[in-house]
Scaffold this active site. Structure first.
Site, short mmCIF file in Angstrom:
data_model
loop_
_atom_site.label_atom_id
_atom_site.label_comp_id
_atom_site.label_asym_id
_atom_site.label_seq_id
_atom_site.Cartn_x
_atom_site.Cartn_y
_atom_site.Cartn_z
N GLY A 206 15.24 -60.50 23.70
CA GLY A 206 14.24 -60.17 24.45
C GLY A 206 12.93 -60.71 24.58
O GLY A 206 12.40 -61.68 23.50
N ASN A 207 12.04 -60.82 24.91
CA ASN A 207 10.84 -61.40 25.16
C ASN A 207 9.53 -60.47 25.49
O ASN A 207 10.21 -59.60 25.88
CB ASN A 207 10.41 -62.78 25.99
CG ASN A 207 11.38 -62.88 27.63
OD1 ASN A 207 10.35 -61.88 28.11
ND2 ASN A 207 11.97 -63.18 27.36
#
Length: 412
Positions: A206-207
């Site tokens: 993810g980020n």
């Protein structure tokens, strides 16, 4: 503030209950005056319960208080929603055949009309002439939203969302008589948040995106009169009311939703933080950490470039697609090969989108923060525009620029 809320006789009258709630929760004293036709859609008991004030549409009720004169004279603001074609016509010609039209003639403060009717009725020359007459006299008449109408029909004529009417009313009360809704009648699709690419049932790549900027853009577009669709990946904040929400998780899911939404979108804002890569193989079971085996090697494959595909789809549509404006976001860091703006300019030319909003990101910048600083680049050759402040303020600047590009700059 003392507000008179006039309710016209249209099916959208049920939405006005939410507008009334927004006014009362903000501390305003609201007197509701429905037309006789409006009471066939929503009864007076509803308006009395939500406003805390008695409700009537007759000039013969409360005669000793001279309500047909007093209510308009004392009101700080009069809001008419929905303003039907019939009500606009009666207001424009100065009729005074019920309590609401009498109140309009007595109104000393600002008056705001929020139209709602079938598309042909809104576009009829008679209605347009009535709107121009009201505006020429100083009344504010919002543009209706575009969307699903009664039955299977769709088009301009839908009541703006209650939140958009509320915001316009507040602007009017604050003396902003020149406010405008640059995206009225437009459909805007916005992607927000960060995609998550699964490794196994419990892990993902993810980020740091929180979705705050995308949500702020959705609010700004809604307040500018647009019908808003939010493609929501993972977000740390809830979506705003008054917008359509399409939940997605992965880049591939976002791509599918984006391409499906592209056809009826006048504006597409790709503000989501989309993962560039995803695991080539997703394990059906949790990947175990074992002392008797080597550490796993994760092979990544590239995700599709959604922004580029949206541009390609738009360009392939020929003249039919040229009205669509596409806005990209570039979260960039500089390096020894170039600075942030150099990379962003190259990206703008490479992608072919109309506007590119550039962030200088880092561990303590943009992601998850309540403030932002951006540069807006335009393919039309206009000068770069800087915007800084809260994400709401930055979003307002971006939406304003989009409105300018739609209304003043020809798309190539």
């Amino acid at each position: 503030m003392r507000i008179v809320l006039g309710v016209g006789g249209g099916i959208a009258a049920y939405k006005v209950a939410s507008l009334l709630r927004l006014f009362t929760e903000a501390g305003h004293n609201v007197t509701v005056i429905p037309t006789e036709a409006a009471t066939r859609f929503v009864g007076t008991a509803t308006w009395e319960a939500l406003s805390g004030n008695p409700v009537s549409n007759s000039v013969f009720d409360g005669v000793h208080q001279v309500n047909h004169v007093r209510l308009g004279h004392e009101a700080d603001l009069v809001v008419i929603a929905p303003a039907t074609a019939d009500l606009l016509a009666r207001a424009a010609t100065g009729q005074a055949d019920d309590l609401l039209t009498n109140t309009l003639l007595m109104a000393h403060g600002p008056v705001l009309f929020a139209p709602a009717m079938h598309t042909e009725m809104w576009q009829h020359p008679a209605t347009q002439a009535n709107v121009e007459t009201l505006r020429s006299r100083g009344a504010a008449v919002l543009e209706p939203a575009t969307g699903r109408l009664t039955g299977a029909d769709s088009g301009p004529g839908r009541l703006p969302e209650p939140e958009a009417i509320f915001d316009a009313a507040l602007a009017l009360m604050q003396g902003q008589t020149d406010f405008q809704m640059p995206l009225a009648g437009r459909t805007v699709t916005i992607s927000a948040g960060g995609t998550r690419e699964p490794l196994d049932p419990v892990r993902f790549l993810g980020n740091r995106s929180s979705g705050k900027q995308g949500v702020a853009l959705a609010v700004a577009a809604r307040n500018a009169g647009a019908t808003v669709r939010l493609l929501a990946a993972h977000m740390d904040v809830p979506p705003p009311p008054g917008v359509e929400v399409v939940p997605v998780e992965t880049a591939l899911q976002l791509r599918e939703a984006a391409l499906a939404a592209a056809g009826d979108s006048d504006v597409f804002i790709m503000s989501a933080a989309v993962a560039d890569f995803r695991p080539a193989v997703v394990s059906d079971t949790k990947i175990k950490k074992r002392d008797d085996s080597a550490d796993p090697v994760i092979t990544l494959v590239r995700n599709p470039d959604i922004l580029q595909e949206l541009v390609d789809v738009r360009n392939a549509a020929g003249p039919a697609g040229q009205h669509r404006l596409i806005v990209g976001f570039a979260a960039e860091t500089g390096d020894s090969q170039g600075d942030v703006l150099a990379y962003a300019e190259a990206k703008l030319q490479r992608k072919g989108c109309d506007l590119l909003v550039v962030n200088h990101v880092g561990s303590d910048k943009v992601f998850g923060q309540d403030t932002n600083s951006v540069v807006i680049l335009s393919r039309s050759g206009s000068e770069p525009q800087e915007a800084a402040g809260t994400k709401a303020e930055v979003s307002a600047a971006i939406i304003s620029r989009i409105g300018y590009e739609l209304n003043h700059v020809a798309l190539n």
